[in-house]
Design a protein around this motif. Sequence first.
Motif, PDB file in Angstrom:
ATOM      1  N   ASP A  51      31.904 -27.247 -11.555  1.00 36.28           N
ATOM      2  CA  ASP A  51      31.565 -26.063 -12.345  1.00 36.28           C
ATOM      3  C   ASP A  51      30.469 -25.215 -11.697  1.00 36.28           C
ATOM      4  N   GLY A  52      30.504 -25.082 -10.364  1.00 36.20           N
ATOM      5  CA  GLY A  52      29.549 -24.205  -9.689  1.00 36.20           C
ATOM      6  C   GLY A  52      28.145 -24.747  -9.601  1.00 36.20           C
ATOM      7  N   SER A  53      27.969 -26.061  -9.787  1.00 37.94           N
ATOM      8  CA  SER A  53      26.618 -26.631  -9.767  1.00 37.94           C
ATOM      9  C   SER A  53      25.963 -26.515  -8.398  1.00 37.94           C
ATOM     10  N   GLY A  54      26.759 -26.365  -7.341  1.00 37.52           N
ATOM     11  CA  GLY A  54      26.182 -26.199  -6.015  1.00 37.52           C
ATOM     12  C   GLY A  54      25.363 -24.936  -5.862  1.00 37.52           C
ATOM     13  N   PHE A  55      25.595 -23.950  -6.735  1.00 38.94           N
ATOM     14  CA  PHE A  55      24.847 -22.694  -6.648  1.00 38.94           C
ATOM     15  C   PHE A  55      23.376 -22.854  -7.057  1.00 38.94           C
ATOM     16  N   TYR A  56      23.026 -24.000  -7.656  1.00 37.94           N
ATOM     17  CA  TYR A  56      21.616 -24.234  -7.973  1.00 37.94           C
ATOM     18  C   TYR A  56      20.796 -24.492  -6.708  1.00 37.94           C
ATOM     19  N   VAL A  57      21.464 -24.897  -5.629  1.00 36.69           N
ATOM     20  CA  VAL A  57      20.742 -25.237  -4.403  1.00 36.69           C
ATOM     21  C   VAL A  57      20.064 -24.018  -3.774  1.00 36.69           C
ATOM     22  N   PRO A  58      20.761 -22.874  -3.578  1.00 36.16           N
ATOM     23  CA  PRO A  58      20.061 -21.699  -3.043  1.00 36.16           C
ATOM     24  C   PRO A  58      18.898 -21.255  -3.923  1.00 36.16           C
ATOM     25  N   MET A  59      19.060 -21.368  -5.233  1.00 33.51           N
ATOM     26  CA  MET A  59      17.979 -20.989  -6.131  1.00 33.51           C
ATOM     27  C   MET A  59      16.742 -21.855  -5.892  1.00 33.51           C
ATOM     28  N   ALA A  60      16.932 -23.169  -5.863  1.00 28.08           N
ATOM     29  CA  ALA A  60      15.794 -24.065  -5.676  1.00 28.08           C
ATOM     30  C   ALA A  60      15.153 -23.865  -4.312  1.00 28.08           C
ATOM     31  N   GLY A  61      15.972 -23.726  -3.265  1.00 26.77           N
ATOM     32  CA  GLY A  61      15.434 -23.589  -1.914  1.00 26.77           C
ATOM     33  C   GLY A  61      14.602 -22.336  -1.730  1.00 26.77           C
ATOM     34  N   THR A  62      15.080 -21.201  -2.244  1.00 26.89           N
ATOM     35  CA  THR A  62      14.339 -19.952  -2.055  1.00 26.89           C
ATOM     36  C   THR A  62      13.091 -19.877  -2.937  1.00 26.89           C
ATOM     37  N   VAL A  63      13.172 -20.413  -4.122  1.00 24.66           N
ATOM     38  CA  VAL A  63      11.989 -20.381  -5.000  1.00 24.66           C
ATOM     39  C   VAL A  63      10.868 -21.236  -4.422  1.00 24.66           C
ATOM     40  N   LEU A  64      11.192 -22.430  -3.956  1.00 24.97           N
ATOM     41  CA  LEU A  64      10.168 -23.298  -3.354  1.00 24.97           C
ATOM     42  C   LEU A  64       9.578 -22.664  -2.094  1.00 24.97           C
ATOM     43  N   ALA A  65      10.426 -22.043  -1.277  1.00 24.03           N
ATOM     44  CA  ALA A  65       9.923 -21.391  -0.068  1.00 24.03           C
ATOM     45  C   ALA A  65       9.037 -20.208  -0.414  1.00 24.03           C
ATOM     46  N   LEU A  66       9.399 -19.454  -1.430  1.00 24.39           N
ATOM     47  CA  LEU A  66       8.588 -18.300  -1.842  1.00 24.39           C
ATOM     48  C   LEU A  66       7.202 -18.747  -2.300  1.00 24.39           C
ATOM     49  N   ILE A  67       7.139 -19.829  -3.033  1.00 25.12           N
ATOM     50  CA  ILE A  67       5.838 -20.347  -3.468  1.00 25.12           C
ATOM     51  C   ILE A  67       4.963 -20.678  -2.264  1.00 25.12           C
ATOM     52  N   THR A  68       5.556 -21.289  -1.240  1.00 26.65           N
ATOM     53  CA  THR A  68       4.806 -21.623  -0.026  1.00 26.65           C
ATOM     54  C   THR A  68       4.335 -20.369   0.700  1.00 26.65           C
ATOM     55  N   LEU A  69       5.209 -19.379   0.838  1.00 27.26           N
ATOM     56  CA  LEU A  69       4.836 -18.138   1.513  1.00 27.26           C
ATOM     57  C   LEU A  69       3.682 -17.439   0.801  1.00 27.26           C
ATOM     58  N   LEU A  70       3.730 -17.413  -0.506  1.00 24.40           N
ATOM     59  CA  LEU A  70       2.661 -16.768  -1.265  1.00 24.40           C
ATOM     60  C   LEU A  70       1.340 -17.534  -1.112  1.00 24.40           C
ATOM     61  N   ALA A  71       1.421 -18.857  -1.126  1.00 21.78           N
ATOM     62  CA  ALA A  71       0.204 -19.666  -1.028  1.00 21.78           C
ATOM     63  C   ALA A  71      -0.415 -19.594   0.359  1.00 21.78           C
ATOM     64  N   GLN A  72       0.411 -19.409   1.400  1.00 19.44           N
ATOM     65  CA  GLN A  72      -0.072 -19.420   2.784  1.00 19.44           C
ATOM     66  C   GLN A  72       0.023 -18.036   3.437  1.00 19.44           C
ATOM     67  N   ARG A  73       0.020 -16.987   2.655  1.00 17.73           N
ATOM     68  CA  ARG A  73       0.253 -15.643   3.200  1.00 17.73           C
ATOM     69  C   ARG A  73      -0.813 -15.209   4.197  1.00 17.73           C
ATOM     70  N   SER A  74      -2.021 -15.729   4.095  1.00 18.83           N
ATOM     71  CA  SER A  74      -3.068 -15.322   5.030  1.00 18.83           C
ATOM     72  C   SER A  74      -2.758 -15.759   6.459  1.00 18.83           C
ATOM     73  N   ARG A  75      -1.949 -16.786   6.627  1.00 19.45           N
ATOM     74  CA  ARG A  75      -1.597 -17.274   7.961  1.00 19.45           C
ATOM     75  C   ARG A  75      -0.541 -16.410   8.642  1.00 19.45           C
ATOM     76  N   LEU A  76       0.037 -15.470   7.892  1.00 20.46           N
ATOM     77  CA  LEU A  76       1.061 -14.601   8.459  1.00 20.46           C
ATOM     78  C   LEU A  76       0.483 -13.318   9.048  1.00 20.46           C
TER      79      LEU A  76
END
Length: 432
Positions: free
Chosen positions: A385-410
């Motif tokens: 029932d399309g449960s695999g589509f939760y994977v892109p959601m989880a991956g991008t949200v977790l990565a976004l949190i990291t980017l925001l927390a470490q933005r000074s290093r960019l």
Amino acid sequence: MGSTVTSTGPAKKTTASARPGYGQLLRTRGAWTFLLPGFAARQPFAMLTLSIVLLVQHTTGSYGAAGATAAVTGISMALFAPFGGRLADRYGQRAVLLPGVLVHALAASGLTALALAHAPLWALFVAAVPTGASVPQIGPMVRARWGVVLNDSPLMATAAAFESVTDELTFVLGPLLATALCTSVAPAAGLVTEATLTLLGGLLFAAQKRTQPPVTASHGPARAAHGSALRVPGVRVLVVGFLGIGSVFGGMQVSLSAFTESIGRPGLNGALYGTFAAGNMLSGLVCGAIAWKVAPQRRLLVGYTALAVAASSLWTAHTVPLLAALGLLLGMCIAPALVTGYTLVERLVPAEARTEAFTWMTGAVAFGQAAAVTVAGQLEDRLGDGSGFYVPMAGTVLALITLLAQRSRLVPPPSGRTVARGVGHRSSVAVD
């Protein structure tokens, strides 16, 4: 377009107007000698994962087994790609490509034979390791060659966008070709074609010696001074961001295959994935045509936020038109993140370590894709029932949190300074 680009070879500066464009970029002397072979050589990369998924799913009847085999291939590539990039920086691209494409063709052929012989899953995993480890890193090599012919001109940002568009064009054509071959010719036809194109395209690209980046081989302290591109703090942050992008690619590949299979129209898989990749390609064209005044690190955060929001909407799609529309939107959000990420790599990493740095980015995408393929495959097998589509959601949200927390290093360092111990020739300085 304004003023034109003039380049007299790798050793001389390229001049450009304040608003560089694709026309100027493509008039750069020597560019076409590596662009055309590079496009031919990178095309198989877009076919590899989907060809494995379709072949193994056909022979085993399990998306979980298919996803796991593809994941082993992706993880192997992610682990070995930076090592290959570092060897290319040190010994030259040709020295790495020639044996690499030969090994890949043999390994992919072996994996195909084992799958058709209904070998146990562990045997497929064993064959998947050299298949992934030997994938030629054509994209990073082409990006490194742009650095040679442009020599840090303002056109470098345009080149980054152009390469993103080229990558996505291959991901429009690759899945369509792989799906057509596997569903209309034979389940193994996709992987066999991938191995053949890799061998022929890789040899043709390796033959272009004039635009190859200069070898940075050295001995003793000078060699040690270069170190790894991963020592740059901003590169490590970008790796996390690119892992999230990889989760989108992997999650979409498995979930779209499962969706089209569930509605009895497996041939639509390539078209739906092609729509997703087309959105990426179109937005990449736009990104390269804009003369950005916003700092790249800020553009990355804004673009990645949009990517996470779009990826979080996929689970709501239960019809082909809605899924196509959401896939197109999601694809349009990927290119800005990719283009800006590669632009930041150009600014954060010294020239002598850029091929390795680029392979860390592509390796991160491959690793994220591999993990997503595995998890999405298990979810589709067990829950459907399309449960695999939760994977892109989880991956991008977790990565976004990291980017925001470490933005000074960019934040790129001022010209003439470095941020990495062991990379470059100057002492490290703090820029956070």
